[in-house]
Structure formats: C-alpha cells, structure tokens
Design a protein around this motif. Structure first.
Motif, PDB file in Angstrom:
ATOM      1  N   THR A 152      24.001  -2.919 -69.840  1.00 55.01           N
ATOM      2  CA  THR A 152      23.089  -2.953 -68.686  1.00 55.01           C
ATOM      3  C   THR A 152      22.079  -4.086 -68.779  1.00 55.01           C
ATOM      4  O   THR A 152      21.873  -4.822 -67.811  1.00 55.01           O
ATOM      5  N   SER A 153      21.448  -4.255 -69.930  1.00 55.08           N
ATOM      6  CA  SER A 153      20.441  -5.317 -70.066  1.00 55.08           C
ATOM      7  C   SER A 153      21.068  -6.697 -69.899  1.00 55.08           C
ATOM      8  O   SER A 153      20.439  -7.615 -69.355  1.00 55.08           O
ATOM      9  N   LYS A 154      22.311  -6.848 -70.316  1.00 55.65           N
ATOM     10  CA  LYS A 154      23.017  -8.131 -70.149  1.00 55.65           C
ATOM     11  C   LYS A 154      23.277  -8.406 -68.675  1.00 55.65           C
ATOM     12  O   LYS A 154      23.090  -9.524 -68.191  1.00 55.65           O
ATOM     13  N   ASP A 155      23.708  -7.383 -67.957  1.00 56.24           N
ATOM     14  CA  ASP A 155      23.991  -7.507 -66.531  1.00 56.24           C
ATOM     15  C   ASP A 155      22.712  -7.823 -65.750  1.00 56.24           C
ATOM     16  O   ASP A 155      22.698  -8.702 -64.891  1.00 56.24           O
ATOM     17  N   LEU A 156      21.631  -7.122 -66.071  1.00 57.08           N
ATOM     18  CA  LEU A 156      20.360  -7.347 -65.388  1.00 57.08           C
ATOM     19  C   LEU A 156      19.848  -8.769 -65.639  1.00 57.08           C
ATOM     20  O   LEU A 156      19.385  -9.440 -64.711  1.00 57.08           O
ATOM     21  N   ALA A 157      19.949  -9.221 -66.873  1.00 47.23           N
ATOM     22  CA  ALA A 157      19.544 -10.596 -67.187  1.00 47.23           C
ATOM     23  C   ALA A 157      20.439 -11.596 -66.454  1.00 47.23           C
ATOM     24  O   ALA A 157      19.970 -12.637 -65.981  1.00 47.23           O
ATOM     25  N   GLY A 158      21.724 -11.267 -66.343  1.00 50.20           N
ATOM     26  CA  GLY A 158      22.651 -12.135 -65.612  1.00 50.20           C
ATOM     27  C   GLY A 158      22.271 -12.288 -64.160  1.00 50.20           C
ATOM     28  O   GLY A 158      22.219 -13.407 -63.625  1.00 50.20           O
ATOM     29  N   TRP A 159      21.972 -11.185 -63.485  1.00 52.90           N
ATOM     30  CA  TRP A 159      21.537 -11.260 -62.090  1.00 52.90           C
ATOM     31  C   TRP A 159      20.226 -12.026 -61.972  1.00 52.90           C
ATOM     32  O   TRP A 159      20.032 -12.822 -61.051  1.00 52.90           O
ATOM     33  N   HIS A 160      19.317 -11.789 -62.907  1.00 57.08           N
ATOM     34  CA  HIS A 160      18.026 -12.472 -62.884  1.00 57.08           C
ATOM     35  C   HIS A 160      18.227 -13.993 -62.920  1.00 57.08           C
ATOM     36  O   HIS A 160      17.673 -14.725 -62.093  1.00 57.08           O
ATOM     37  N   VAL A 161      19.036 -14.455 -63.864  1.00 53.45           N
ATOM     38  CA  VAL A 161      19.268 -15.892 -64.006  1.00 53.45           C
ATOM     39  C   VAL A 161      20.082 -16.427 -62.829  1.00 53.45           C
ATOM     40  O   VAL A 161      19.804 -17.528 -62.331  1.00 53.45           O
ATOM     41  N   CYS A 162      21.048 -15.664 -62.338  1.00 52.37           N
ATOM     42  CA  CYS A 162      21.808 -16.111 -61.157  1.00 52.37           C
ATOM     43  C   CYS A 162      20.880 -16.307 -59.962  1.00 52.37           C
ATOM     44  O   CYS A 162      21.032 -17.279 -59.210  1.00 52.37           O
ATOM     45  N   LEU A 163      19.919 -15.409 -59.782  1.00 56.28           N
ATOM     46  CA  LEU A 163      18.949 -15.587 -58.697  1.00 56.28           C
ATOM     47  C   LEU A 163      18.103 -16.842 -58.920  1.00 56.28           C
ATOM     48  O   LEU A 163      17.827 -17.582 -57.966  1.00 56.28           O
ATOM     49  N   ASP A 164      17.707 -17.104 -60.161  1.00 54.12           N
ATOM     50  CA  ASP A 164      16.964 -18.332 -60.457  1.00 54.12           C
ATOM     51  C   ASP A 164      17.804 -19.564 -60.120  1.00 54.12           C
ATOM     52  O   ASP A 164      17.301 -20.533 -59.540  1.00 54.12           O
ATOM     53  N   VAL A 165      19.084 -19.531 -60.473  1.00 57.46           N
ATOM     54  CA  VAL A 165      19.984 -20.653 -60.183  1.00 57.46           C
ATOM     55  C   VAL A 165      20.171 -20.801 -58.673  1.00 57.46           C
ATOM     56  O   VAL A 165      20.182 -21.919 -58.143  1.00 57.46           O
ATOM     57  N   LEU A 166      20.293 -19.681 -57.960  1.00 60.85           N
ATOM     58  CA  LEU A 166      20.396 -19.711 -56.498  1.00 60.85           C
ATOM     59  C   LEU A 166      19.152 -20.363 -55.893  1.00 60.85           C
ATOM     60  O   LEU A 166      19.253 -21.230 -55.019  1.00 60.85           O
ATOM     61  N   ILE A 167      17.984 -19.948 -56.355  1.00 60.07           N
ATOM     62  CA  ILE A 167      16.733 -20.507 -55.825  1.00 60.07           C
ATOM     63  C   ILE A 167      16.662 -22.001 -56.125  1.00 60.07           C
ATOM     64  O   ILE A 167      16.289 -22.800 -55.257  1.00 60.07           O
ATOM     65  N   ASP A 168      17.037 -22.393 -57.340  1.00 57.47           N
ATOM     66  CA  ASP A 168      17.072 -23.825 -57.658  1.00 57.47           C
ATOM     67  C   ASP A 168      18.013 -24.569 -56.716  1.00 57.47           C
ATOM     68  O   ASP A 168      17.680 -25.652 -56.222  1.00 57.47           O
ATOM     69  N   LEU A 169      19.177 -24.000 -56.459  1.00 56.91           N
ATOM     70  CA  LEU A 169      20.143 -24.618 -55.550  1.00 56.91           C
ATOM     71  C   LEU A 169      19.549 -24.778 -54.148  1.00 56.91           C
ATOM     72  O   LEU A 169      19.654 -25.841 -53.530  1.00 56.91           O
ATOM     73  N   LEU A 170      18.903 -23.739 -53.656  1.00 57.03           N
ATOM     74  CA  LEU A 170      18.263 -23.811 -52.340  1.00 57.03           C
ATOM     75  C   LEU A 170      17.181 -24.896 -52.305  1.00 57.03           C
ATOM     76  O   LEU A 170      16.953 -25.512 -51.269  1.00 57.03           O
ATOM     77  N   ASN A 171      16.553 -25.126 -53.462  1.00 58.19           N
ATOM     78  CA  ASN A 171      15.505 -26.139 -53.564  1.00 58.19           C
ATOM     79  C   ASN A 171      16.056 -27.526 -53.918  1.00 58.19           C
ATOM     80  O   ASN A 171      15.284 -28.441 -54.205  1.00 58.19           O
ATOM     81  N   GLY A 172      17.396 -27.652 -53.928  1.00 56.33           N
ATOM     82  CA  GLY A 172      18.007 -28.957 -54.153  1.00 56.33           C
ATOM     83  C   GLY A 172      18.307 -29.297 -55.602  1.00 56.33           C
ATOM     84  O   GLY A 172      18.636 -30.452 -55.912  1.00 56.33           O
ATOM     85  N   ARG A 173      18.248 -28.320 -56.512  1.00 56.35           N
ATOM     86  CA  ARG A 173      18.557 -28.560 -57.922  1.00 56.35           C
ATOM     87  C   ARG A 173      19.802 -27.762 -58.310  1.00 56.35           C
ATOM     88  O   ARG A 173      19.815 -26.550 -58.207  1.00 56.35           O
ATOM     89  N   TYR A 174      20.826 -28.479 -58.768  1.00 51.81           N
ATOM     90  CA  TYR A 174      22.095 -27.845 -59.123  1.00 51.81           C
ATOM     91  C   TYR A 174      22.257 -27.800 -60.639  1.00 51.81           C
ATOM     92  O   TYR A 174      22.003 -28.786 -61.325  1.00 51.81           O
ATOM     93  N   HIS A 175      22.654 -26.648 -61.160  1.00 54.32           N
ATOM     94  CA  HIS A 175      22.925 -26.490 -62.598  1.00 54.32           C
ATOM     95  C   HIS A 175      24.420 -26.689 -62.837  1.00 54.32           C
ATOM     96  O   HIS A 175      25.225 -25.943 -62.291  1.00 54.32           O
ATOM     97  N   GLU A 176      24.763 -27.663 -63.668  1.00 51.03           N
ATOM     98  CA  GLU A 176      26.172 -27.889 -64.017  1.00 51.03           C
ATOM     99  C   GLU A 176      26.734 -26.708 -64.808  1.00 51.03           C
ATOM    100  O   GLU A 176      27.879 -26.339 -64.645  1.00 51.03           O
ATOM    101  N   LYS A 177      25.895 -26.147 -65.679  1.00 57.53           N
ATOM    102  CA  LYS A 177      26.315 -25.035 -66.532  1.00 57.53           C
ATOM    103  C   LYS A 177      25.326 -23.882 -66.365  1.00 57.53           C
ATOM    104  O   LYS A 177      24.163 -24.090 -66.049  1.00 57.53           O
ATOM    105  N   PHE A 178      25.814 -22.691 -66.637  1.00 65.27           N
ATOM    106  CA  PHE A 178      24.955 -21.510 -66.636  1.00 65.27           C
ATOM    107  C   PHE A 178      23.878 -21.696 -67.705  1.00 65.27           C
ATOM    108  O   PHE A 178      24.186 -22.014 -68.856  1.00 65.27           O
TER     109      PHE A 178
END
Length: 163
Positions: free
Chosen positions: A116-142
């Motif tokens: 569960t903690s791994k999944d929750l951290a995964g969603w947390h970071v995916c949302l951060d990556v999504l927000i970065d993408l919306l702001n014009g910053r793309y992550h090549e790697k997770f």
C-alpha cells in the motif's frame, strides 16, 4: 502534500487534492489522451474512453504483457474512474475554479498491506510528474529518488492508521 487516508465501509480511500493553474480541459486531456498520458503514466493506454470502456495496463517489463482495466465511471471533463488492483479503483475528479481547476485523485484500497505505501507513493509521484508536464517540464525517467522519499512518508502514514 500527503494523501489523506480515511477509513470507509469495506476499506480505505486515499485522497490527493491538487490545485492547478490549468483549465479542466487541459488536465482532462493529460489524463485521457494517450500521447499525454504516456508521458506521466506510461503503463496506461486508453482503448475505449467511455463508461464501461477499457484502459490497457502495460507491464512495461519487456515481456509485452498487459491486461485490461474497466472504466467504472466517466463524465467528460469531470470524472474518470477505473478498476485498480484486485478489488480497488482509482478516480480522477476535476472541478473548475478561478485561474484553473482542482484535481482530486481518490484510490479505494480494500486491504492495507505491505504494498500500500508503495502504491500511494507511486500515485503521489505520478501526480507530481503530471503537474510538471502540465507546466512544460517532461521527465525522461520516473523520478525514483522522489518516490523513495515519499514512500518513507507513506510508511509512517500507514503505521499511524493502524494505531
């Protein structure tokens, strides 16, 4: 901000609230259009975007293995909910507000376990990556280092639930 985890009938719901300076339409496109979705959640591919439709989960482990996920609820530019795990689900809700929108991600977790903690951290970071993408910053790697940091915080959060 950590997800808020609350006990509900049959399990728990983790809720992530993100206030965004982007329109509902732009955020909706990022969570439903494959060319954008693949840049922040590369395991998912929308096949049939409608209630009862399908999202494909690609293992991305070199085997070519994948499985289908059913879309449980769908309202364009408002709600996208799909199966997640054995008996869970994930729900995105978008609410317009002045200067952007509120993105709410909810995950229903039937049983808290070691993953569960791994999944929750995964969603947390995916949302951060999504927000970065919306702001014009793309992550090549997770961003694994970010995930490790948040994973430790979610371990504590889960432990607090159990006391």
């Amino acid at each position: 901000m950590l997800a808020v985890i609350e006990k509900v009938e049959g399990g728990h719901i983790a809720r992530y609230n993100r206030s965004l300076n982007h329109s509902v339409e732009k955020v909706w496109a990022a969570i439903t259009q494959n060319d954008k979705l693949g840049k922040w959640m590369p395991n998912l591919q929308v096949v049939d975007l409608k209630q009862g439709g399908t999202i494909k989960f690609n293992m991305n482990d070199g085997t070519g293995n994948s499985f289908d996920i059913k879309i449980r609820d769908f309202k364009k530019n408002e709600v996208l909910e799909y199966e997640w795990g054995d008996d869970g689900w994930v729900r995105f809700e978008l609410y317009p507000k002045a200067g952007g929108c509120l993105l709410v991600l909810k995950e229903f977790i039937s049983t808290i376990n070691d993953h569960t903690s791994k999944d929750l951290a995964g969603w947390h970071v995916c949302l951060d990556v999504l927000i970065d993408l919306l702001n014009g910053r793309y992550h090549e790697k997770f961003p694994k280092e970010n995930w490790k940091k948040w994973h430790q915080k979610y371990i504590v959060s889960i432990e607090e639930l159990n006391h």
